[in-house]
Design an enzyme around this catalytic site. Structure first.
Site, PDB file in Angstrom:
ATOM      1  N   GLN A 253      25.728 -16.013  22.014  1.00  0.00           N
ATOM      2  CA  GLN A 253      26.360 -15.352  21.678  1.00  0.00           C
ATOM      3  C   GLN A 253      26.960 -14.765  23.282  1.00  0.00           C
ATOM      4  O   GLN A 253      28.483 -14.339  23.154  1.00  0.00           O
ATOM      5  CB  GLN A 253      25.372 -13.603  22.036  1.00  0.00           C
ATOM      6  N   HIS A 256      30.735 -15.538  23.636  1.00  0.00           N
ATOM      7  CA  HIS A 256      31.505 -14.901  23.286  1.00  0.00           C
ATOM      8  C   HIS A 256      32.798 -14.378  24.506  1.00  0.00           C
ATOM      9  O   HIS A 256      33.808 -14.668  24.420  1.00  0.00           O
ATOM     10  CB  HIS A 256      31.709 -13.426  22.336  1.00  0.00           C
ATOM     11  N   GLU A 321      23.385  -5.027  18.750  1.00  0.00           N
ATOM     12  CA  GLU A 321      24.037  -5.089  17.582  1.00  0.00           C
ATOM     13  C   GLU A 321      22.727  -6.249  17.506  1.00  0.00           C
ATOM     14  O   GLU A 321      23.314  -5.925  16.012  1.00  0.00           O
ATOM     15  CB  GLU A 321      24.955  -5.626  18.721  1.00  0.00           C
ATOM     16  N   HIS A 322      23.260  -7.114  17.752  1.00  0.00           N
ATOM     17  CA  HIS A 322      22.180  -7.872  17.130  1.00  0.00           C
ATOM     18  C   HIS A 322      20.863  -7.896  18.266  1.00  0.00           C
ATOM     19  O   HIS A 322      20.568  -8.343  19.292  1.00  0.00           O
ATOM     20  CB  HIS A 322      22.382  -9.469  17.599  1.00  0.00           C
ATOM     21  N   ASP A 355      26.831 -14.630  12.375  1.00  0.00           N
ATOM     22  CA  ASP A 355      28.359 -13.986  12.510  1.00  0.00           C
ATOM     23  C   ASP A 355      29.586 -15.058  11.839  1.00  0.00           C
ATOM     24  O   ASP A 355      30.049 -14.751  11.653  1.00  0.00           O
ATOM     25  CB  ASP A 355      28.661 -15.059  14.286  1.00  0.00           C
ATOM     26  N   HIS A 414      36.410  36.882   0.217  1.00  0.00           N
ATOM     27  CA  HIS A 414      35.072  36.375  -0.410  1.00  0.00           C
ATOM     28  C   HIS A 414      33.982  36.819  -1.578  1.00  0.00           C
ATOM     29  O   HIS A 414      33.878  36.276  -2.794  1.00  0.00           O
ATOM     30  CB  HIS A 414      33.787  35.471   0.647  1.00  0.00           C
TER      31      HIS A 414
END
Length: 430
Positions: A253, A256, A321-322, A355, A414
């Protein structure tokens, strides 16, 4: 040496040296200028910013049918087969998810009928990042669920210097129109429309800080999926954790981006030390070590927890996130976790599979947004719109309390609207 923290039962074997939040460069002013220029000057502004930021001088932004076919023809056969495998899995999972979302009709009270419809969004814009590599999974994750949801038109934008295979990926995923526009100018074009780019109702997809800020600024009349920061991966592990496997996943990861957040949260100090050493060992011959190593150095962390409860509490605070679970009872621990983007239960469930091709979406909340939202899914592309209809009996049940509440609130208009129908029914003898 371990460093104590403000979290009970937590200490750091490795602490991040930088903050992904404070490192988010101030781009607000520049993005505002880009949005304003595109809104007023249209294609001319898009062309200007494409030259400035992407070094691309294009006569036409839209990818033609011939260009689509050429990109598809140039796609290596195995890459096409793998992309189609991913598309099939993402489509199948999105279809299964959509199947859980049903129209509703219910008679809540006698004569008071309520319900909702599941309505696809008319036009969606999918931003497809260029990145350092041709990420063929990127268009799959944003475009395929939109098509499954029944979106009327899917517009894709990708940087003009993106790998040609990305055009093929957009085409195979089902994009109705593809434009070679990147960055904040792409978000502006899709949000406001230009002479050649149609304005959309919602924009989805990850991007850099400029794309993220542009999405934030156009939000309101234009919907967005989420504001996505740098990618994240954390692994929860006990004494059964495998140091080599955990280190491998963290570095997978980390490659990235230099700002990727990677971490291990464990109850076992020997494993913490082993992972620390293993990461350094693997960086020696990792071809993407320049990026992965920088991410590990600046944002990597290893948190040592006194017990499982502390591990769960810290994980829910991070809301990664993961989130991988490598413990003796991975499924049992997974049920106790509440905050994450997507969960990977057991050491065989690598983030990499999601992914690329397994079927769950990889566009997920970051920067602790997993505390309040999930990731991109087929539901992102539909609206749940409610309706109601009443019989005379229904009016008799809801009108009196509505009249009284309106009077108490001083809302005479109303009160009259609520009373009118009741008066007419009474006059009709109903």
């Amino acid at each position: 040496m371990t460093v104590q923290t403000e979290f009970p039962g937590i200490s750091f074997v490795k602490h991040p040296t930088r903050s992904a939040v404070s490192d988010n460069a101030p781009v607000e002013t520049l993005v505002a200028e880009i949005l304003a220029a595109v809104r007023t000057k249209g294609d001319a502004a898009v062309r200007e910013y494409s030259r400035k930021f992407d070094k691309a001088d294009l006569d036409a932004f839209e990818v033609t049918q011939a260009e689509r076919e050429a990109a598809l023809a140039a796609l290596e056969p195995q890459s096409r087969a793998d992309t189609e495998f991913a598309i099939a899995n993402v489509r199948a999972f999105a279809e299964a998810q959509l199947g859980t979302m049903k129209p509703l009709e219910v008679e809540l009270l006698a004569g008071v009928h309520m319900g909702h419809r599941v309505i696809p969004i008319d036009r969606v814009g999918c931003y497809v990042p260029g990145g350092r590599y041709p990420l063929l999974s990127a268009p799959v994750m944003t475009i395929v669920p939109a098509k499954v949801a029944g979106v009327g038109e899917v517009v894709a934008c990708l940087p003009p210097n993106a790998h040609p295979a990305m055009i093929a990926g957009c085409h195979l995923s089902g994009a109705d129109r593809i434009f070679k526009i990147g960055g904040a100018q792409a978000i502006a074009a899709m949000a406001y429309g230009t002479e050649t780019v149609p304005n959309v109702d919602k924009i989805v997809g990850p991007g850099n800080a400029f794309v993220n800020e542009a999405k934030r600024q156009v939000f309101g009349p234009i919907g967005i999926d989420q504001l996505a920061g740098p990618s994240e991966i954390y692994t929860l592990a006990d004494e059964t954790g495998d140091a080599e496997m955990i280190a491998t996943d963290l570095l997978a990861q980390a490659e990235h981006d230099v700002r990727t957040r990677v971490g291990l949260i464990t109850t076992h100090e020997p494993l913490a030390r082993a992972v620390l050493a293993e990461v350094e060992r693997q960086l020696v011959d990792l071809s993407t070590a320049e990026t992965a190593g920088a991410a590990w150095r600046d944002y990597g962390e290893i948190a040592l927890c006194a017990d499982e409860a502390a591990m769960i509490a810290y994980s829910d605070h991070i809301a990664a996130e993961h989130l991988q679970v490598h413990t003796a009872d991975a499924k049992g621990l997974a049920l106790k976790l509440r905050n994450y983007g997507s969960l990977f239960i057991g050491e065989l469930a690598s983030v990499v599979y999601s992914d690329k091709c397994s079927g769950t979406n990889h566009t997920l909340p970051t920067m602790a947004a997993g505390r309040y939202t999930g990731g991109l899914w087929v539901g992102t592309y539909v609206k749940i719109a409610t309706h109601q209809w009443l019989t005379a009996e229904g009016v008799k049940q809801v009108a009196p309390p509505a009249v009284r509440q309106s009077a108490n609130e001083g809302l005479e208009g109303h009160r009259r609207a609520a009373q009118l129908r009741l008066d007419r029914l009474q006059a009709q003898g109903k």
